[in-house]
Every structure is written in structure tokens, then in C-alpha cells.
Design an enzyme around this catalytic site. Sequence first.
Site: not given
Length: 503
Positions: A6-7, A134, A136, A169, A197, A199
Site C-alpha cells: 500500500r504505502d 490512522y 494522518e 506523515t 508509522h 517516513h
Amino acid sequence: MDSTLRDGEQTSGVSFVPHEKLMVARMLLRDVNVDRIEVASARVSDGEKTAVAMICRYAQMTDAIGRVEVLGFVDGGRSVDWIADCGGKVINLLSKGSLKHCMQQLGKTAAEHILDIRREVDYAHSKGLEVNLYLEDWSNGMKDSPDYVFQMMEGLKDCGIRRFMLPDTLGVLNPMQVMEFFRTMLECYPETHFDFHAHNDYDLAVANSLAAVVSGAAGLHVTVNGLGERCGNAPLSSVQVIMRDQLGVKTSICEDRLNEISRLVESYSGISVAPNQPIVGENVFTQVAGVHADGDNKDRLYCNDLTPERFGRKREYALGKASGKANIEMNLQELGLELEPEQVRQITKRITELGDRKAVVTQEDLPFIVSDVLKHTAPEEADKVKLLGYMVSLAYGIKPLASLKVSINGEEFTGEATGDGQYDAFVKALRRIYRDKLGRSLPDLLNYAVTIPPGGRTDALVQTVITWQDENRIFRTRALDADQTQAAINATIKMLNQIENSR
């Protein structure tokens, strides 16, 4: 939770077809044994729906359907219906984790957004779906609008959401901020399951994941090879080894399959893994410096807990100008070749010469190098004929020209000639020297073969084998070099030395 499908698919230029998604999902669940996989975003395309349905059928048959998750949206139940139609049982609902995103992207207040989310969660539950949420842009929410974040938590903490997933994010956090924000969340909601999560915009995805676990995170999101939008996400392999080696965390991951899943995703995605990528890079278990090989040979002095066998790989010792005798000996030992110290010295010298010319030397090349160095002439008989210098030219529309200088039994000669090719011109210049200066002829060339040693690379070494006939005697000489013409010339000089030695 692995989000490669997905990501990770949001990496620029990456798009998996349904059967590729199924193969990756199957390997992640069955072989690598990640806890959960996020496989798609709802309502993207018909092809995506086909892929999710295929994965869900496989997961249902293997009793793993609860480990398959799909990103969905607050869209009046359409995402829920899409996922349910595919056979999915878990929705990862996307909501806004910062006031800026809520107000400017949705045009709603926090209270309105919370109400919409609660309706979506209720509908998902009515369809038999488990819900994770989530938040976000949570990282910017904690930095710029923490009151909004806690308003969201207060409004949603009692509606049956299993996991709250907290994304950085835009990849803006550092480990100190991750620790501060996670501890704040857990002080307020100690019984809540929080995922992190990360990045990698500041190259801190792995460090931030470590900080999140130290601070109480119950789950981490990763991707194979760190795929993901912009600079990508936290790599599965790196996060796994740091959790185990640095924190003593036990996971279900089968480490000996990490390299295999990395290669599969590399192939399907078209995104090459950097040779120095930790754990899965091509060169990470290759020692280059000779002193390191010497230390490993004596007592594994240059090894750490990241042993290659742990990941289904093996340690290698590079062959090149920095190798040194110890590297050569380690490679010879692995191939089962036993040589005298003087022979090893000669081979080390030859590999160093090749390395100075930036040739790639592989272990598969080594037996050919051994043959090239040792086979044709004994040390005491060598070098009666020496090539002191040469030049070969190649130009469109003009025959190649060769000009050379050789020493034959201590006397120097020069010669020039044109030919049908660079090597042909070189040989004709040699023949002219032998005919005009020495009154002798050279053997006839019967056959000329050029090969790449098995396992060799096109940018590395080529082997030239030339068959000669001298009166009634037929013999061969061979040579190895990064350049095809040079290899042929070297084989020819070996032939001349054999002729002189026989005289």
C-alpha cells in the site's frame, strides 16, 4: 505491520500487478511471518480490487485473513463496502490528525470530523470489519495543534477502534520528539494500542521507530527495502535487527527470509537496492580490506552480531587492489585451492593490477586467474619476450593500426602494421619484426576464442584462448584481462615466450 503493497506502492514509478501483490503478500505472511500486512487503498481501481480479493482468498484459506488490512476512507461507507466485497476483514480508516489538515483539506471542525468517523466505524462494525484508525499528520498535530489531537482521542476512544496508528506523515520528527509525543499519548491513554508509522525524509525513520518502541509503541509500520512516498518508510530488515539486537525485542520475523523478500520486491518494483543497504545490500557482508580478512581468519575480529548466516547469506572477501594476501587466501580456501606462498604472491600481484584498472574481479574469476598466472611459464623461464609498449587505433573507414615495442632476449625491436582489426594489426606488426629483424616466422593462429568466465560479469574479465600451430606441434595459450584486446595480446606474448624457451 508491513505496508509495502500500500504505502510502498506510492513510491514514484512503482505499480504492482495483482499476481505480484499476491506473491509478495504470500511471502510476507507465510515465509517472513510479519504480523500484519496492509495491501491496498480502497476504491483505487478494478485491478486493485482484483488483487485484494486474491490476497483475501489466500489469507482465508490459510487462516490469516485477520492479518490482512486495507486502507479506507471516511466516505459514507463506500470504502467499507469495497473491502467487504473483496473478502477483507480489517479496515485502516484514514482520518485527520492535525487541525490544519482537518480545516483546510476537509473544511470541517474537529467535532464534525469526529461525528463522521464514528458513523464510519459503526458501519464497518455492522459489516463485520475490525477498525484501526490512522491520525494522518499526527506529528504536525502534536507540534502545532495538540489540543486538536486530544479532542480527536476523547471523541473516538470509546467507539471500538482496535488500534490508533500515529504517522509521521511528512517525516518531520526526530527521536527526541517521538519519545516526548509518545509518552504524552500513553500518559493520557495508557490502555490504548498505538502504532507508529515513520517516513524517512530526514533519514530518521529507523531511529524514530526505535524511539517509539522505547517510549511504549505497541506496533511499527515498515516496508520492504524502505519503499514509500518521497524518501520512503522504515525498512523492514533494518527495524527488525535493531529491535532484536539493540532492544532485545522478540518478534515473529524469520530473518533468514529477509534477503529473499527484498530480492522479490526489488524485481517487481524495479527499484534497485543500494549495494550498501544494511542487511540486504549486495556488499554488506563483503570485506574489502586485506587486514579485515586477516583478522577474520585469525579470530573473526571484524565480525559483529549481523552475521550473514543469520540472513541466509555468506561472508565474502572482495578481490581487488585493496584485497591483500589474506583476502586471496580466504577465497582460495573456499574454492578448495591450495597454493604455495610464492604462487599466492603472484596471484595477489595480478589481482592488484586488475583492481588498479577498476576491473571487477569475482570469486568465479579466481580459478581462471590462477591458471593465467601459473600455468604457462615457470618463473625462471619467464619474460624472454617482453612487451615494452604498444598502441592500437580504431577509426571509422580506416584500417586499424598497431605500433609496438618488444624486447626479445634482451634486444629491443619496434614495428608497425595495419590489419582487419586491432589484434590482427598487432600480430602483423609482430610477424614483421620476427621476419625482418630476426629472420624467423611465427606459429600460425588456428583458433581464437573469447569467453566470460562462469559467473563473471560483462564489465569485468574476459578470457582469451588462442590455438597455435608451430610446424607439427599444436598448443594453446590463454590470458585473462578486463579488456578483450589486452587479453589476446597477453596470450600472444605467452606464446612467444614458449617459443623462445623451447629454442
